[in-house]
Enzyme design. Structure first.
Site, PDB file in Angstrom:
ATOM      1  N   SER A  73       0.764  -1.142   0.235  1.00 38.01           N
ATOM      2  CA  SER A  73      -0.049  -0.110   0.057  1.00 38.01           C
ATOM      3  C   SER A  73       0.901   1.190   0.231  1.00 38.01           C
ATOM      4  CB  SER A  73      -0.934  -0.062   1.254  1.00 38.01           C
ATOM      5  OG  SER A  73       0.086   0.300   2.397  1.00 38.01           O
ATOM      6  N   ASP A  74       0.289   2.367  -0.455  1.00 34.48           N
ATOM      7  CA  ASP A  74       0.975   3.712  -0.353  1.00 34.48           C
ATOM      8  C   ASP A  74       0.931   3.945   1.274  1.00 34.48           C
ATOM      9  OD1 ASP A  74       2.036   6.018  -0.599  1.00 34.48           O
ATOM     10  OD2 ASP A  74       0.544   6.758  -2.331  1.00 34.48           O
ATOM     11  N   TRP A  75       1.839   4.629   1.671  1.00 37.49           N
ATOM     12  CA  TRP A  75       2.175   4.904   3.123  1.00 37.49           C
ATOM     13  C   TRP A  75       0.868   5.540   4.033  1.00 37.49           C
ATOM     14  CZ3 TRP A  75       5.340   2.246   0.742  1.00 37.49           C
ATOM     15  CH2 TRP A  75       6.426   1.855   1.327  1.00 37.49           C
TER      16      TRP A  75
END
Length: 692
Positions: free
Chosen positions: A278-280
């Site tokens: 996932s993006d952060w």
């Protein structure tokens, strides 16, 4: 990726105990271990088999522990702390599973304390060079490994859909073919350095406005023809090890829980064998949907992939242990396939980085991306000429803000570069007083006005005028007009992360687009201005004549469909300031002898000027009208260095995909296609027909 301020705010809202997860980047064990004790350490076994053997030896808690990162503070400190990592997934010492460390800033360098601050990726896009993309990726991979990382978070392969995109500078421009070619070359070169590339932000992540919740509504044909091809090239041609899903929703479903794109397309149609992260912080939205949809690892810590959430979903039978195994298998298989289990951990040894060589690479890529938009004989600057450098941007290091910003070791500003190179007197006015700037311009042979915009993560520009794009600076449009009125030999140098309005372009003698040129940008700008280096760039984005609309929140319908960027301007025959592919040289080129034979197109390129220089012949294809495609789509390009009077025969090979459109699958279009070759999307002197 997420900025420090945004991360702190989100973490506070979510109630994440930062101190509890800080400092979790513990040293990983060495190589895998004894085959007799750990059969998954047998290097002769295929990665899938090794992952299966290891899964059988793991407890449920150990499996769940690999489904999320383990350090929330690291990403907040990477810009200044050489020991911080953008991401950490702790290993399992008893089984020989290594701790994996990730480096941020990947699209533009390694963000881990001071490092090589490369030109923004948009400048690499302007280079129109797969070879430069490989040099760029090789440097990022090497520096990432020497700073102790296993994974670099890049490249970013998002299409620049709107000209005011806040992170537009991280992209390679508005064309999927160009983006895919450069991205695949970057990935292959980076991964040859022994690190894994994580491409981002998949899919249709094209704005920063409302980025955590925006819902992109994209029809299948547009998605397949415009937004997916760069990622497909990254997987099929670049063999990318990992993919990062974005914050946004696509067609109503979060990107990180979207089984259509993570499963059917990515793993199904393209055969992706790596893992998805996932993006952060807030990239993943829902525990059950993400497990089912295909998210393997949540970063930087487990908010929805925490032990409690996953165990509860298992107890309630909303997910199964088999689905957990599938997610963990993807991660483990990737590490096995790329040798992470079978080598010693990379040590953080920044002292072994060849800083001088990396500086030279950064400068060369900047020069190759600097784009000469206009030149009425003022460039190259004449030896001994007096120069007035004007504008506050000339004395600042200009770059985009956000997670891809790399702290440069010793940046060179435009003013420093010009002053060091000049053979005549150089004066400077910061532009705060238009009267003083005009006076300085009158006293000089040439006035060089340096201007910039300010693009950043988490926010799109409201519009693309210089006044709007950099509101904290002087009125740069007025400054240019005033200086141009005082000195007819006025050159404007743009340091911007994307297209800007140029309402004063008819009043200036020269216009140079330097993008965000990186740590050696000032030297590169000066070398181009004085003719020591040629302006090697061509526009990877259209420069419009009218302002862009502000990005919307909520549901955003991609109603333009296939008419993105130059496709729209050409389809509607709209005026532009400077077209996609445009870029002048200090010499001239001729195009002749077009030959179309089967799927091969040949053309002769000749340097008709007095200096050596590089041409960028571009091939555009127009489908039969019945196909419903925008005209003049880029299907081939190359970069050719020629001495004066020399010619080269260039061959473009078109594959079946070049002639295909998406209709519930790729379908080749029969009939006669128009083939055009030239120096930009609007300067195509050679034309022929290719009938299939």
């Amino acid at each position: 990726m997420i900025s420090r301020s945004t991360a702190l705010a989100l973490t506070a809202v979510l109630g994440l105990p930062l101190l509890a997860v800080a400092g979790s980047s513990a040293a990983a064990p060495g190589p895998c271990g004894s085959v007799s004790a750990r059969p998954w350490c047998d290097r002769d076994l295929p990665p899938d088999r090794r992952a299966g053997l290891l899964l059988k030896a793991m407890t449920l808690d150990e499996k769940i522990g690999l489904m999320a990162g383990d350090d929330a503070l690291g990403p907040l400190n990477t810009d200044k702390d050489p020991g911080a990592h953008e991401g950490t997934v702790d290993g399992i010492p008893r089984l020989g599973v290594p701790t994996v460390l990730m480096a941020g800033g990947g699209p533009a360098g390694i963000r881990q304390g001071p490092g090589t601050a490369l030109p923004a990726p948009i400048a690499l896009g302007a280079g129109f060079s797969a070879a430069d993309a490989a040099r760029y990726g090789r440097l990022v991979g090497d520096e990432g490994r020497r700073k102790g990382n296993d994974i670099v978070l890049g490249p970013a392969l998002d299409i620049l859909r709107i000209p005011n995109a806040g992170r537009g500078y991280e992209s390679y421009g508005e064309d999927p073919y160009l983006t895919g070619r450069l991205g695949a070359s970057w990935i292959k070169a980076a991964q040859k350095q022994g690190v894994l590339a994580m491409v981002k932000h998949y899919p249709a992540n094209n704005q920063e406005t409302d980025r955590y919740q925006v819902n992109a509504i994209v029809d299948p044909r547009t998605m397949q023809e415009i937004y997916l091809p760069p990622f497909e090239a990254a997987v099929r041609n670049g063999r990318a090890a990992a993919v990062m899903c974005g914050y946004n929703k696509v067609n109503g479903k979060p990107s990180c829980a979207n089984g259509t794109f993570l499963g059917t397309v990515l793993r199904g149609s393209w055969g992706f064998r790596g893992f998805v992260a996932s993006d952060w912080l807030a990239g993943a939205k829902n525990t059950v949907a993400s497990v089912r949809g295909g998210l393997d690892v949540e970063m930087p810590v487990g908010l929805i992939y925490g032990k409690d959430q996953l165990n509860q979903a298992l107890r309630e039978k909303k997910i199964t242990s088999r689905q957990i195994d599938k997610r963990v298998r993807a991660y483990l298989r990737t590490l096995f396939a790329h040798g992470v289990f079978d080598r010693a951990r990379y040590r953080d040894r920044p002292q072994t980085i060849n800083v001088a060589a990396n500086d030279r690479t950064a400068q060369a890529i900047a020069e190759n991306g600097i784009t000469l938009l206009k030149n009425k004989g003022v460039l190259p600057l004449k030896p001994g000429a007096s120069v007035a450098v004007i504008g506050s941007s000339a004395s600042d290091y200009i770059s985009g803000a956000g997670s891809s910003r790399v702290t440069p070791r010793k940046p060179v500003t435009a003013l420093q570069g010009i002053t060091a190179r000049a053979t005549g007197p150089v004066s400077y006015s910061d532009g705060s007083s238009l009267t003083a700037a005009a006076a300085a311009a009158r006293r000089a042979d040439v006035a060089v006005v340096v201007v910039s915009d300010a693009r950043e993560e988490a926010e799109d520009l409201k519009c693309i005028s210089l006044r709007c794009g950099a509101p904290d600076r002087e009125d740069q449009d007025a400054l240019i007009r005033g200086v141009a009125a005082a000195n007819r030999n006025t050159v404007v140098v743009l340091q911007t992360g994307g297209p800007v309005l140029t309402p004063w372009r008819s009043r200036v003698a020269g216009l140079v687009q330097a993008w965000y040129p990186g740590e050696r940008g000032g030297t590169a700008i000066a070398r181009v201005l004085y003719g020591d280096a040629e302006p090697g760039g061509r526009l990877p984005v259209t420069f419009p004549v009218a302002n862009a609309k502000a990005a919307k929140s909520g549901t955003v319908r991609y109603s333009e469909r296939l008419q993105v960027g130059y496709r729209r301007y050409n389809a509607r025959r709209l005026p532009v300031a400077y077209p996609f592919g445009h870029g002048l040289s200090y010499t001239t080129f001729g195009y002749s002898r077009l030959k179309v034979s089967g799927n091969r197109v040949q053309v002769t390129v000749t340097n008709t000027g007095r200096r050596a220089g590089s041409a960028v012949p571009q091939l555009y294809l127009t489908f039969p009208r019945s196909a419903g495609e925008p005209p003049r789509q880029l299907k081939g390009f190359t970069k050719v260095m020629l001495k004066p009077g020399r010619s080269k025969r260039v061959t473009f090979v078109l594959d079946k995909r070049s002639f295909s459109i998406w209709k519930n699958g790729w379908k080749a279009v029969g009939g006669c296609h128009t083939v055009e070759v030239g120096s930009s999307s609007r300067h195509l002197p050679l034309s022929g027909r290719l009938c299939r």
